[in-house]
Scaffold this active site. Structure first.
Site, PDB file in Angstrom:
ATOM      1  N   GLY A 233      26.887 -40.235  14.469  1.00  7.39           N
ATOM      2  CA  GLY A 233      25.928 -40.688  13.406  1.00  7.39           C
ATOM      3  C   GLY A 233      26.191 -40.158  12.088  1.00  7.39           C
ATOM      4  O   GLY A 233      26.200 -40.712  11.233  1.00  7.39           O
ATOM      5  N   ASN A 234      26.743 -38.857  12.036  1.00  4.17           N
ATOM      6  CA  ASN A 234      27.007 -38.332  10.828  1.00  4.17           C
ATOM      7  C   ASN A 234      28.138 -38.694  10.174  1.00  4.17           C
ATOM      8  O   ASN A 234      28.743 -38.737   8.901  1.00  4.17           O
ATOM      9  CB  ASN A 234      27.404 -36.725  11.117  1.00  4.17           C
ATOM     10  CG  ASN A 234      28.525 -36.428  11.758  1.00  4.17           C
ATOM     11  OD1 ASN A 234      28.768 -37.357  12.848  1.00  4.17           O
ATOM     12  ND2 ASN A 234      29.417 -35.547  11.406  1.00  4.17           N
TER      13      ASN A 234
ATOM     14  N   LYS B  53      13.692 -41.965  26.184  1.00  3.01           N
ATOM     15  CA  LYS B  53      14.511 -41.987  24.784  1.00  3.01           C
ATOM     16  C   LYS B  53      13.645 -42.442  23.522  1.00  3.01           C
ATOM     17  O   LYS B  53      13.224 -43.642  23.629  1.00  3.01           O
ATOM     18  CB  LYS B  53      15.763 -42.808  24.921  1.00  3.01           C
ATOM     19  CG  LYS B  53      16.720 -42.846  23.634  1.00  3.01           C
ATOM     20  CD  LYS B  53      17.243 -41.694  23.578  1.00  3.01           C
ATOM     21  CE  LYS B  53      18.341 -41.981  22.281  1.00  3.01           C
ATOM     22  NZ  LYS B  53      18.847 -40.352  21.689  1.00  3.01           N
TER      23      LYS B  53
ATOM     24  N   LYS C  53      25.967 -43.326  23.876  1.00  3.63           N
ATOM     25  CA  LYS C  53      27.057 -44.235  23.257  1.00  3.63           C
ATOM     26  C   LYS C  53      28.224 -43.144  24.023  1.00  3.63           C
ATOM     27  O   LYS C  53      29.454 -43.879  23.964  1.00  3.63           O
ATOM     28  CB  LYS C  53      27.130 -43.746  21.696  1.00  3.63           C
ATOM     29  CG  LYS C  53      28.457 -44.166  21.069  1.00  3.63           C
ATOM     30  CD  LYS C  53      29.246 -42.536  20.589  1.00  3.63           C
ATOM     31  CE  LYS C  53      28.262 -41.797  19.672  1.00  3.63           C
ATOM     32  NZ  LYS C  53      29.243 -40.595  19.506  1.00  3.63           N
TER      33      LYS C  53
ATOM     34  N   LYS D 205      27.775 -35.487  25.514  1.00  6.88           N
ATOM     35  CA  LYS D 205      28.933 -35.571  25.173  1.00  6.88           C
ATOM     36  C   LYS D 205      29.936 -34.907  26.465  1.00  6.88           C
ATOM     37  O   LYS D 205      30.929 -35.281  27.011  1.00  6.88           O
ATOM     38  CB  LYS D 205      29.303 -34.947  24.192  1.00  6.88           C
ATOM     39  CG  LYS D 205      28.567 -35.342  23.015  1.00  6.88           C
ATOM     40  CD  LYS D 205      28.690 -34.918  21.568  1.00  6.88           C
ATOM     41  CE  LYS D 205      28.351 -35.478  20.372  1.00  6.88           C
ATOM     42  NZ  LYS D 205      26.969 -36.350  20.649  1.00  6.88           N
TER      43      LYS D 205
END
Length: 315
Positions: free
Chosen positions: A12-13, A130, A213, A275
């Site tokens: 997102g960054n 979430k 994601k 991740k």
């Protein structure tokens, strides 16, 4: 370096940085910087698939949908994800194309609206966790519960809706993505983890959920058999004891070693955890190499001079 294939999952960054409102102007400016790093990989000979998050954007979409519900049609969560895939895809596609042309490249860039299959019996549907959308007062939260929403109190900041985050199991458009990649296109896909769908009676049906994601990216990376699965995030490397006095950076590490650290609790669920899960899944299912690093370190990380590289074995 000979031509290789990489799936690059950007965080997102790359579009909205800390402290920003997230205006379209800011997103284009940030995307332009991200595109510069992406094109460096293309100059190195990589065929690229790019995936991305959509947290702030889908949150804004939900707010718009709710505030305008008295005047326009409302949008369920799967449609909000689809909408943000188009929005972010356009911003990235436009920015990457601009930098490519400036550098003398003519690679086509395409965004594919992507559906990701989840299991309707996934335990996540029984226990939503979430958080999505805006904060509510206690009174507003009670009204939302009456229409069937799951609401939790979020860190003393108010009340918030929570939705399931099921495990991705397949990519509906995977073959289209492969064909575009084989034709030399730069493909943007699986935006925001993909539009969550279940398969029922031979049809795909959208569901109220969000998909991580990085996990969805790992599913696509496995299918495409990419040489590199790269996760771009806001830290230069993966760390043990992150932001503690005994913090230690990881440079090159085997999948077994990082799995051990993961099981010891070094990577929290709301941070590096998904991740690490994604790269473990990728490598344990046939992948050769995964990299986690920041956008500005992408090319150096491929050469082994930056970032954290996760491999099958050091021997």
């Amino acid at each position: 370096m000979p031509s290789k294939t990489a799936l690059l999952a950007i965080g997102g960054n790359s579009l909205i940085r800390a402290g920003q409102r997230g205006t379209i102007e800011e997103q284009f400016e940030n995307a332009q910087k991200t595109a510069e790093y992406i094109v460096e990989l293309i100059k190195m000979g990589f065929n690229l698939v790019i995936t991305h998050g959509n947290g702030p954007q889908v949150g804004a979409q939900l707010i718009r949908s709710e505030l305008g519900s008295g005047q326009v049609y409302s949008m369920p969560l799967d449609v909000c994800v689809a909408s943000t895939q188009g929005e972010i895809g356009y911003i990235l596609q436009n920015s990457i194309q601009k930098v490519l042309w400036e550098k003398g490249f003519k690679n086509p860039v395409i965004t594919i609206i992507t559906q990701v299959v989840v299991n309707e019996d996934d335990p996540a549907f029984k226990k939503p966790t979430k958080p999505v959308g805006p904060f509510y007062t206690k009174e507003e939260a009670q009204k939302k519960r009456q229409i069937g929403w799951e609401i939790i109190e979020d860190a003393g900041r108010g009340y918030r809706r929570v939705v399931p985050s099921p495990k991705p199991i397949d990519i509906v458009e995977k073959e289209a993505i492969r064909q575009c990649l084989n034709d030399g296109m730069i493909v943007i896909a699986v935006g925001g983890g993909g539009i969550p769908v279940i398969k029922k009676n031979g049809k795909y049906i959208g569901v109220e959920a969000v998909i991580d994601k990085d996990r969805a990216s790992a599913v696509l990376a496995k299918y495409l058999e990419v040489d590199y699965f790269i996760i771009s995030t806001d830290t230069d490397k993966v760390y043990l004891n992150y932001k503690k006095p005994e913090q230690k950076a990881l440079d090159v590490i085997s999948v077994d070693e990082i799995k051990k650290f993961y099981l010891e609790g070094h990577f929290p669920p709301g941070s590096m955890g998904p991740k690490i899960e994604a790269v473990i899944d990728f490598i344990e299912n046939g992948g050769e190499c995964a990299i986690i690093t920041s956008p500005e370190n992408l090319t150096e990380a491929v050469f082994g001079n930056a970032g954290t590289k996760i491999i099958k074995s050091k021997t």
